[in-house]
Design an enzyme around this catalytic site. Structure first.
Site, short mmCIF file in Angstrom:
data_model
loop_
_atom_site.label_atom_id
_atom_site.label_comp_id
_atom_site.label_asym_id
_atom_site.label_seq_id
_atom_site.Cartn_x
_atom_site.Cartn_y
_atom_site.Cartn_z
N ASP A 38 0.79 -1.13 0.24
CA ASP A 38 0.10 0.06 0.04
C ASP A 38 0.84 1.27 0.04
O ASP A 38 0.49 2.28 -0.08
CB ASP A 38 -0.96 0.13 1.18
CG ASP A 38 -2.42 -0.48 1.13
OD1 ASP A 38 -2.70 -0.18 -0.16
OD2 ASP A 38 -3.13 -0.77 1.82
C1 GLC Z 1 -0.77 2.92 5.45
C2 GLC Z 1 -0.30 1.68 6.14
C3 GLC Z 1 -0.30 0.59 5.42
C4 GLC Z 1 -1.80 0.11 5.25
C5 GLC Z 1 -2.51 1.35 4.53
C6 GLC Z 1 -3.98 1.22 4.42
O1 GLC Z 1 -0.41 3.13 4.30
O2 GLC Z 1 1.12 2.09 6.36
O3 GLC Z 1 0.45 -0.38 6.08
O4 GLC Z 1 -1.88 -0.87 4.44
O5 GLC Z 1 -2.28 2.63 5.23
O6 GLC Z 1 -4.55 2.32 4.03
C1 GLC Z 2 -1.57 -3.78 5.29
C2 GLC Z 2 -2.63 -3.50 4.45
C3 GLC Z 2 -2.53 -4.52 3.23
C4 GLC Z 2 -1.12 -4.31 2.47
C5 GLC Z 2 -0.26 -4.11 3.54
C6 GLC Z 2 1.08 -4.01 2.62
O1 GLC Z 2 -1.51 -4.79 6.01
O2 GLC Z 2 -3.97 -4.05 5.11
O3 GLC Z 2 -3.75 -4.48 2.45
O4 GLC Z 2 -1.00 -5.19 1.61
O5 GLC Z 2 -0.50 -3.40 4.49
O6 GLC Z 2 1.16 -2.55 2.46
#
Ligand code: GLC
Ligand code: GLC
Length: 812
Positions: free
Chosen positions: A487
């Site tokens: 993400d």
């Molecule tokens: C932020 C977090 C990430 C998560 C994302 C979801 O980027 O660092 O881990 O998956 O938010 O919105």
């Molecule tokens: C968080 C989010 C997931 C994403 C991950 C890596 O766990 O929930 O959707 O893949 O972060 O960023």
């Protein structure tokens, strides 16, 4: 250092010291009603949706931490001394404190002033209430006059609004008290048809429903004025801060025990029967009273508790293993399936690190959570798949999140996370492999929940692939969109304004940044859908999909390979990321694992080379890092990943979700030793001995363990709601132990360390119980199967109609 121990026989983690490094929590409820409960009774409860139907208030980020929960106070009426059996909130010294977190329940108890008290908290299966079953015992030599006070603070249902909109909310909370039940009915006069109740099995000496009356002005939960004085205020006012508190007096002879039951529940009335008498503003309580009566009865409470146990016996009976490693056994037999249940239910919504307000059910998250859950309750997995597919767009893209209560896609977060569609195909494939329920493909499912748009689920899957083909970049690799699985890799965002969302702000056209992760996911998804359509005898379609998968695989080998490992991406400027040519972020974990799982470059030896690179550059004693070297500063063209200090979160922590991909990759190459080694490095039970460093709960996975570039190497954070649970379950059970559901039957192909003499597994699969014994003869991975006394060729046991099958797998 430890703060407790595992009681495997009772399937509990037993905490023997209340001041754990962080609150160590558990979940109550498995269907519609949920509670978070810490080892000192902190936490809150909600119905279905932690934002829109929150019953009780919880202040995240509070000091002291974890203040607010399900508190009971005991008071010695002779001396005026009072304390909490759960230690918090009074923090009065108690003896023999013990908290047992079990599957769907928590018991907390301690002794103080010669009085032993234990509280058992759980949600009866099928009910929308939680039981607090308090037992008080006089262990002293004298008769004792005691008071028990309960307390909870109501949230006015909408958790975000509750924490922000005071000018309205301080006026709307309403309360009714009838007998020993306190009713909370905020907004009931208008559009809500639901209310909360907090009931007690005993006649009351008094009650309170206003926080200020109970606590006293400028005081906190640690010393409520009412408890101090031993006298309830019988406060009953509209507005301000509604609470529920019962006051029960009890006299206990030496050795005498007394059981008091409290119920905290949620109830909905039919629109036309909301009020009684009709025309009044009073809650119609006839509908809920029978439920209250039922669970104030200790015998019914015990039966319900047994029912909870039986439900878990059944869930866990699907897969049980006896290996030479206790950490494997404990996590596979008890805690990982349990965590998978919780992640399946709550996705990334409500934990001690997720506020219940921000993130609902993630599309990719829930599809992955299902991978570790599907064997336990396939019917619920089926329903989830159909719900997820219904939030898909007609283009084949998907809403990134949906709200659990409404099951509608979240517009604020929107779509265009280009990996999302692949995960739906992968979860449906996992469901089919587990159940053989091919009919699901013919279910009619709408797009964006719009009636009239229904097509078969199969067509939804086709559109997933179509969407991905429609978003291909200059090298023939998939375009990233807002972010791929990671993400925080926001290659189109270019955000220079504080507070902008890295995921939903898109400042570039998005036509150049490409992802090898999505390439691998596409390859997996297209291959799975090819198998599925083959099964349906759609031969041309199967061949077309196979061609697409092979094509993407070739493209990835050509443009996604950096010489010693797979590249991570091409950025907006077409420059490689995750390449030896980069100064930072030279190597990333995700494509190494996922390309191996997609079968990309195995034959050509690329995967073997990549795994060696992972071991050399990324593996640490605390798990495998997400990337190296970390980004030392912010890079506009990379986004959130470079917003984190080195070693934290996506910027080079051990991002645990990705580690099982490496375990699987090692197992695919036949490296049992290495696969298990990686598994054990992040196994929470194995890390229990270093609880003072790890800090999170030793019975569940956390999202991250701080990496070696941080100042907290080895410290876990964001426990419970992470895809790590499902993926570790898949890695250990299907790839290392090698008991793997496939479309046509059950594959038995263990890849275990040479030092393991074998292991046994009981696996329930499509109505048959497989009693599997794995025996080592040589040191390799070659498997010969004997099924019910007969040698069979290959490693796949085809579907059978027998109830029980005995399998001996010999490894040479
Ligand atoms: C932020 C977090 C990430 C998560 C994302 C979801 O980027 O660092 O881990 O998956 O938010 O919105
Ligand atoms: C968080 C989010 C997931 C994403 C991950 C890596 O766990 O929930 O959707 O893949 O972060 O960023």
């Amino acid at each position: 250092m430890r703060y407790g121990y595992f009681d495997d026989h009772n399937r509990e983690y037993v905490i023997t010291q209340p001041d754990t490094p962080l609150p160590w929590i558990n979940y109550l409820g498995m269907e519609d009603f949920f509670g978070l409960i810490s080892n000192t009774a902190g936490g809150y409860a909600f119905y279905q949706d932690a934002r829109l139907r929150r019953l009780t208030r919880y202040r995240y980020n509070n000091v002291p931490m974890d203040m607010g929960g399900r508190y009971i106070y005991l008071r010695d009426n002779a001396s005026g001394v009072f304390w909490s059996p759960t230690w918090m909130p009074t923090r009065h010294a108690v003896e023999d404190y013990v908290c047992r977190h079990g599957l769907g329940y928590t018991r907390i108890g301690s002794a103080c002033q010669g009085i032993r008290a234990d509280i058992r908290f759980f949600v009866p299966p099928g009910q929308t209430l939680e039981v607090w079953d308090l037992e008080v015992e006089n262990q002293s030599e004298n008769q004792r006059e005691l008071s028990a006070f309960s307390s909870i603070e109501f949230c006015l249902w909408e958790a975000l609004d509750d924490a922000t909109n005071f000018q309205r909310n301080l006026n709307i909370g309403e309360i009714e008290v009838e007998g020993s039940t306190i009713f909370h009915k905020t907004e009931y006069r208008e559009r809500r048809d639901h209310f909360a109740f907090f009931s007690c099995s005993e006649p009351l000496s008094g009650y309170d429903t206003q926080r200020e009356a109970f606590l006293g002005q400028y005081r906190g939960w640690e010393n409520p004025a009412v408890v101090e004085s031993g006298r309830s205020g019988n406060s009953l006012r509209t507005g301000w801060s509604p609470i529920g508190s019962h006051h029960v007096r009890l006299t206990l002879a030496p050795g005498e025990k007394k059981r008091i039951i409290f119920l905290l529940g949620y109830h909905e009335n039919p629109e036309v029967e909301k009020f009684s008498p009709r025309g009044s503003q009073n809650i119609n309580k006839h509908t809920v009273q029978p439920i209250i009566d039922q669970y104030l009865n200790p015998q019914r409470v015990d039966e319900a508790f047994d029912g909870l146990h039986t439900a878990w016996d059944q869930h866990l009976d699907v897969f049980s293993v006896a290996t030479p490693d206790e950490h494997v056994n404990r996590m596979v037999n008890i805690w990982t399936p349990y965590q998978c249940m919780v992640t399946f239910n709550l996705s990334r919504s409500a934990s001690y690190f997720e506020s219940g307000i921000g993130r609902g059910m993630g599309f990719r998250d829930s599809n992955q959570d299902l991978l570790g859950f599907v064997q336990m309750v396939p019917a619920r997995a089926r329903e989830r798949i159909l719900d997820l597919a219904a939030t898909q767009l007609e283009s084949g893209g998907a809403y990134h999140q949906y709200q659990p209560l409404t099951k509608r896609g979240n517009h604020a977060v929107g779509s265009n996370f280009n990996d999302d569609p692949a995960w739906l195909v992968l979860s449906v494939a996992a469901y089919l492999k587990e159940t053989g329920d091919w009919d699901i493909l013919h279910e009619r499912v709408p797009y964006e929940n719009q009636p009239g748009t229904e097509t078969s689920l199969l067509e939804h899957l086709e559109r997933c692939i179509q969407y991905m083909i429609g978003n291909i970049g200059p090298h023939g690799l998939p375009l990233v969109g807002r972010a791929d699985w990671n993400d925080c890799l926001n290659l189109n965002t270019f955000s220079d304004q504080p507070g902008e969302s890295f995921q939903t702000t898109t400042n570039r056209n998005g036509k150049t940044a490409e992802s090898t992760v999505i390439a691998a996911l596409f390859t997996m998804a297209a291959n799975e859908l090819s198998h599925i359509t083959q099964h349906l005898e759609m031969n041309d379609e199967a061949a077309r999909l196979k061609g697409l998968a092979d094509g993407m695989s070739a493209t990835t080998r050509r443009y996604g390979w950096d010489g010693s490992w797979f590249l991570r991406a091409y950025d907006h400027f077409g420059k490689a990321l995750g390449s030896a040519s980069c100064e930072e972020g030279k190597i990333f974990i995700e494509p190494q694992g996922l390309c191996a799982m997609a079968g990309i470059g195995i034959k050509e030896g690329l995967v073997d080379t990549a795994l060696k690179a992972v071991k050399r550059h990324l593996a640490t004693d605390h798990g495998i890092l997400l990337l190296q070297p970390p980004f030392s500063g912010y890079h506009l063209h990379l986004g959130e990943i470079s917003s984190y200090p080195p070693g934290f979160k996506e910027n080079a922590s051990v991002f645990c979700h990705t580690n099982p991909w490496m375990m699987i990759a090692e197992a695919i190459l036949g490296h049992g030793e290495q696969a298990l080694d990686y598994y054990l490095r992040i196994n929470p039970s194995r890390r229990e001995v270093m609880s003072d460093l790890h800090r999170c709960e030793p019975y569940v996975y956390a999202q991250t363990i701080a990496g070696k570039d941080s100042d907290a190497f080895g410290e876990a954070k964001n426990s419970w709601l992470t895809g790590t649970a499902a993926w570790n379950f898949v890695a250990i059970t299907q790839w290392i132990l090698g008991i793997r559901p496939e479309f046509e039957g059950l594959r038995i192909q263990p890849v275990i360390p040479a030092g393991w003499q074998g292991f046994t597994v009981r696996r329930k699969f499509r109505g048959t119980t497989y009693e599997i014994e794995v025996r080592r003869k040589g040191t390799g991975n070659r498997v010969s199967l004997n099924v019910n006394g007969e040698d069979i060729p290959g490693t796949l046991i085809h579907k059978t109609t027998e109830d029980c099958v005995k399998v001996i797998a010999t490894l040479e």
